[in-house]
Design a protein around this motif. Structure first.
Motif, PDB file in Angstrom:
ATOM      1  N   THR A 100       0.839  -1.207   0.000  1.00 26.49           N
ATOM      2  CA  THR A 100       0.000   0.000   0.000  1.00 26.49           C
ATOM      3  C   THR A 100       0.867   1.247   0.000  1.00 26.49           C
ATOM      4  O   THR A 100       0.633   2.201  -0.754  1.00 26.49           O
ATOM      5  CB  THR A 100      -0.935   0.013   1.220  1.00 26.49           C
ATOM      6  OG1 THR A 100      -1.757  -1.159   1.204  1.00 26.49           O
ATOM      7  CG2 THR A 100      -1.835   1.238   1.212  1.00 26.49           C
ATOM      8  N   TYR A 101       1.887   1.234   0.844  1.00 23.31           N
ATOM      9  CA  TYR A 101       2.833   2.356   0.902  1.00 23.31           C
ATOM     10  C   TYR A 101       3.516   2.565  -0.451  1.00 23.31           C
ATOM     11  O   TYR A 101       3.638   3.707  -0.928  1.00 23.31           O
ATOM     12  CB  TYR A 101       3.872   2.090   1.992  1.00 23.31           C
ATOM     13  CG  TYR A 101       5.113   2.938   1.875  1.00 23.31           C
ATOM     14  CD1 TYR A 101       5.118   4.269   2.281  1.00 23.31           C
ATOM     15  CD2 TYR A 101       6.293   2.401   1.348  1.00 23.31           C
ATOM     16  CE1 TYR A 101       6.264   5.053   2.155  1.00 23.31           C
ATOM     17  CE2 TYR A 101       7.431   3.166   1.226  1.00 23.31           C
ATOM     18  CZ  TYR A 101       7.418   4.493   1.630  1.00 23.31           C
ATOM     19  OH  TYR A 101       8.550   5.256   1.511  1.00 23.31           O
ATOM     20  N   LEU A 102       3.960   1.491  -1.071  1.00 21.03           N
ATOM     21  CA  LEU A 102       4.666   1.601  -2.351  1.00 21.03           C
ATOM     22  C   LEU A 102       3.754   2.118  -3.452  1.00 21.03           C
ATOM     23  O   LEU A 102       4.192   2.877  -4.324  1.00 21.03           O
ATOM     24  CB  LEU A 102       5.259   0.239  -2.741  1.00 21.03           C
ATOM     25  CG  LEU A 102       6.456  -0.195  -1.885  1.00 21.03           C
ATOM     26  CD1 LEU A 102       6.736  -1.685  -2.067  1.00 21.03           C
ATOM     27  CD2 LEU A 102       7.696   0.627  -2.222  1.00 21.03           C
ATOM     28  N   THR A 103       2.494   1.723  -3.412  1.00 17.74           N
ATOM     29  CA  THR A 103       1.531   2.239  -4.384  1.00 17.74           C
ATOM     30  C   THR A 103       1.382   3.746  -4.216  1.00 17.74           C
ATOM     31  O   THR A 103       1.340   4.495  -5.204  1.00 17.74           O
ATOM     32  CB  THR A 103       0.163   1.556  -4.204  1.00 17.74           C
ATOM     33  OG1 THR A 103       0.324   0.158  -4.453  1.00 17.74           O
ATOM     34  CG2 THR A 103      -0.861   2.117  -5.179  1.00 17.74           C
ATOM     35  N   GLN A 104       1.312   4.185  -2.980  1.00 17.89           N
ATOM     36  CA  GLN A 104       1.170   5.621  -2.700  1.00 17.89           C
ATOM     37  C   GLN A 104       2.381   6.415  -3.170  1.00 17.89           C
ATOM     38  O   GLN A 104       2.251   7.561  -3.603  1.00 17.89           O
ATOM     39  CB  GLN A 104       0.992   5.849  -1.191  1.00 17.89           C
ATOM     40  CG  GLN A 104      -0.369   5.455  -0.647  1.00 17.89           C
ATOM     41  CD  GLN A 104      -0.513   5.838   0.824  1.00 17.89           C
ATOM     42  OE1 GLN A 104       0.407   6.393   1.414  1.00 17.89           O
ATOM     43  NE2 GLN A 104      -1.657   5.550   1.392  1.00 17.89           N
TER      44      GLN A 104
END
Length: 229
Positions: A49-53
């Protein structure tokens, strides 16, 4: 019923919205805590999720996310994140090892071999990559030998030894193969058989030097020595 379905859909949408807009630092911290606790599924969710953001810009978290994906048996996702680490040259040897492992799990054989080769070019002499690359050719040789394709088997074993000269399995396999060929040739051509026996002994001697307790190899070496007398 339609209202219930709509309500559930809205709840899922809301959950996804808040997950995608969670605080990046908090996601990383929660992911690290989960990873330390070996809760790989939660860690993967937080990290991905962090990497997508952040548009996959964090190579450290991408590598860790790849590790988590591998642990929870998601090879396609592991490939994606290890590849990010490779492209950004983070923890390069292990990133290549992880990428190769994911490709193997996905049964992408050609890409697996190409990745091992590329990894060794990027990190020359890495022991794990060297062993994996050599082992690939040893296994190919064994498969060829089982299919009675001795020439292909010999080439594969020799390829393994070019990559890793002290690979005991390759030395044993090649020496045994050449000994078997010599035993067959002996029925029709003693001089050619002698050449094959001598070559077999060279490889088996090296194998025995690396593993002196291998009784089977010692028997073959003694048998060849007796034949060449």
């Amino acid at each position: 019923m339609k209202k219930l379905i709509l309500s559930l859909a809205l709840c899922c949408a809301a959950t996804n919205f808040f997950a995608q807009n969670a605080d990046p630092a908090q996601l990383v911290n929660e992911g690290k805590v989960a990873l330390e606790s070996k809760n790989y599924q939660v860690a993967f969710t937080k990290f991905s999720t962090y990497l997508t953001q952040t548009n996959n810009q964090d190579s450290v978290i991408a590598f860790n996310c790849g590790v988590c994906a591998d642990k929870i048996k998601k090879p396609a996702e592991a490939l994606k994140y290890f590849d990010i680490a490779v492209q950004k040259k983070y923890n390069l040897a292990n990133a290549y090892i992880g990428k190769a492992g994911a490709l193997k799990d996905l049964k992408k054989n050609d890409e697996y071999v190409a990745t091992l080769k590329e990894g060794l070019e990027a990190v020359p002499g890495n022991k794990t990559l060297t062993k994996l690359y050599a082992t690939y050719y040893v296994n190919q040789g064994i498969l060829a030998q089982r299919a009675k394709k001795n020439s292909a088997a010999e080439d594969a074993f020799k390829q393994a030894l070019e990559i890793q000269p002290n690979n005991v399995n390759a030395l044993n396999s090649l020496g045994t193969l050449l000994y078997s060929q010599g035993a067959t040739t002996l029925k029709t051509d003693a001089e050619k058989a002698k050449v094959e026996f001598k070559e077999a002994k060279e490889y088996l001697d090296k194998a025995l030097a690396l593993n002196p307790n291998n009784a089977n190899v010692k028997k073959l070496v003694d048998a060849i020595a007796a034949t060449l007398q």
